[in-house]
Design a protein around this motif. Sequence first.
Motif, short mmCIF file in Angstrom:
data_model
loop_
_atom_site.label_atom_id
_atom_site.label_comp_id
_atom_site.label_asym_id
_atom_site.label_seq_id
_atom_site.Cartn_x
_atom_site.Cartn_y
_atom_site.Cartn_z
N LYS A 15 0.81 -1.23 0.00
CA LYS A 15 0.00 0.00 0.00
C LYS A 15 0.85 1.29 0.00
O LYS A 15 0.46 2.29 0.56
N TYR A 16 2.01 1.21 -0.64
CA TYR A 16 2.79 2.42 -0.85
C TYR A 16 2.26 3.08 -2.10
O TYR A 16 2.14 2.43 -3.14
N LYS A 17 1.94 4.33 -2.00
CA LYS A 17 1.42 5.05 -3.17
C LYS A 17 2.62 5.45 -4.03
O LYS A 17 3.45 6.26 -3.62
N ILE A 18 2.69 4.85 -5.20
CA ILE A 18 3.80 5.14 -6.11
C ILE A 18 3.24 5.47 -7.48
O ILE A 18 2.13 5.09 -7.82
N GLU A 19 4.03 6.20 -8.24
CA GLU A 19 3.77 6.40 -9.66
C GLU A 19 4.93 5.76 -10.40
O GLU A 19 6.08 5.97 -10.05
N VAL A 20 4.60 4.98 -11.42
CA VAL A 20 5.64 4.32 -12.21
C VAL A 20 5.65 4.98 -13.58
O VAL A 20 4.62 5.09 -14.24
N HIS A 21 6.82 5.44 -13.98
CA HIS A 21 6.99 6.13 -15.27
C HIS A 21 7.90 5.29 -16.16
O HIS A 21 8.98 4.88 -15.74
N GLN A 22 7.44 5.04 -17.38
CA GLN A 22 8.24 4.29 -18.34
C GLN A 22 8.90 5.27 -19.30
O GLN A 22 8.30 6.27 -19.70
N HIS A 23 10.14 4.98 -19.70
CA HIS A 23 10.89 5.86 -20.59
C HIS A 23 12.02 5.07 -21.23
O HIS A 23 12.27 3.92 -20.86
N ASP A 24 12.70 5.69 -22.18
CA ASP A 24 13.89 5.06 -22.75
C ASP A 24 14.94 4.89 -21.66
O ASP A 24 14.89 5.56 -20.63
N ALA A 25 15.90 4.04 -21.90
CA ALA A 25 16.97 3.80 -20.92
C ALA A 25 17.72 5.09 -20.62
O ALA A 25 18.06 5.86 -21.53
N LEU A 26 17.95 5.32 -19.33
CA LEU A 26 18.67 6.50 -18.86
C LEU A 26 19.97 6.04 -18.21
O LEU A 26 19.96 5.16 -17.36
N PHE A 27 21.08 6.66 -18.64
CA PHE A 27 22.38 6.28 -18.07
C PHE A 27 23.04 7.43 -17.33
O PHE A 27 23.92 7.21 -16.52
N THR A 28 22.62 8.66 -17.62
CA THR A 28 23.23 9.83 -17.00
C THR A 28 22.15 10.81 -16.59
O THR A 28 20.99 10.70 -17.01
N VAL A 29 22.54 11.80 -15.78
CA VAL A 29 21.60 12.86 -15.40
C VAL A 29 21.14 13.61 -16.65
O VAL A 29 19.97 13.96 -16.78
N GLU A 30 22.04 13.80 -17.60
CA GLU A 30 21.68 14.50 -18.83
C GLU A 30 20.61 13.71 -19.60
O GLU A 30 19.65 14.29 -20.10
N ASP A 31 20.77 12.40 -19.69
CA ASP A 31 19.75 11.55 -20.32
C ASP A 31 18.41 11.75 -19.62
O ASP A 31 17.37 11.90 -20.25
N SER A 32 18.47 11.72 -18.31
CA SER A 32 17.25 11.83 -17.51
C SER A 32 16.53 13.15 -17.77
O SER A 32 15.32 13.18 -17.96
N LYS A 33 17.28 14.23 -17.80
CA LYS A 33 16.66 15.54 -18.03
C LYS A 33 16.00 15.62 -19.40
O LYS A 33 14.95 16.22 -19.55
N LYS A 34 16.62 14.98 -20.39
CA LYS A 34 16.07 15.03 -21.76
C LYS A 34 14.83 14.16 -21.93
O LYS A 34 13.91 14.52 -22.65
N LEU A 35 14.81 12.99 -21.31
CA LEU A 35 13.81 11.98 -21.64
C LEU A 35 12.70 11.77 -20.61
O LEU A 35 11.72 11.12 -20.91
N ARG A 36 12.85 12.31 -19.42
CA ARG A 36 11.87 11.94 -18.39
C ARG A 36 10.54 12.66 -18.49
O ARG A 36 9.57 12.23 -17.89
N GLY A 37 10.50 13.77 -19.22
CA GLY A 37 9.24 14.51 -19.28
C GLY A 37 8.98 15.20 -17.95
O GLY A 37 9.91 15.58 -17.25
N LYS A 38 7.73 15.34 -17.59
CA LYS A 38 7.36 16.03 -16.35
C LYS A 38 7.09 15.00 -15.25
O LYS A 38 5.99 14.47 -15.14
N ILE A 39 8.08 14.72 -14.48
CA ILE A 39 7.94 13.84 -13.33
C ILE A 39 8.20 14.69 -12.09
O ILE A 39 9.27 15.26 -11.94
N ASN A 40 7.20 14.76 -11.22
CA ASN A 40 7.31 15.58 -10.01
C ASN A 40 8.28 14.98 -9.01
O ASN A 40 8.54 13.79 -9.02
N GLY A 41 8.78 15.83 -8.13
CA GLY A 41 9.65 15.38 -7.05
C GLY A 41 11.12 15.59 -7.35
O GLY A 41 11.51 15.99 -8.44
#
Length: 157
Positions: A15-41
């Motif tokens: 019963k942990y409230k989680i959101e699961v986001h699917q995306h292309d493989a991320l290997f670096t912070v730069e990848d994450s910033k480009k591909l993650r879209g709008k993920i809060n937190g």
Amino acid sequence: MYNSLNLIELLKKEKYKIEVHQHDALFTVEDSKKLRGKINGAHSKNLFLKNKKNKFFLLSCEEADSINLKKISKSLELGNISFAKEEYLDQYLKIKPGSVSPFALLNDESGEVVFYLEQTLYESKFVNFHPLINTLTITIETKRFIEFMIENDKKIH
């Protein structure tokens, strides 16, 4: 041994409230910033480290933090640390490079890896970590993440 699917199942079952986001493989912070879209937190970068005495550490910090391993080593009294080799990542956390996250500590059954959660992440309302694979990201309330880790016998420094 946990994988991404049974980790997500465990979080949902407990019963942990989680959101699961699917995306292309991320290997670096730069990848994450480009591909993650709008993920809060708060978004993290996770460093798997080793000292010369074969002690292992996982450091989770805010993605924008500048990391100075010498300063971290000195302030936390870890000894001379460097990034651990891929073979240790597989041996202790059972994951591949790019998928490092505190959730992987569930696979460290002998408790060899010491976990440090940086203050900015600790104080954030929500945190984001990969669930043992770098094509997914889980958003979870920080206090619930901490509860989950403690409930699973993982100490947080």
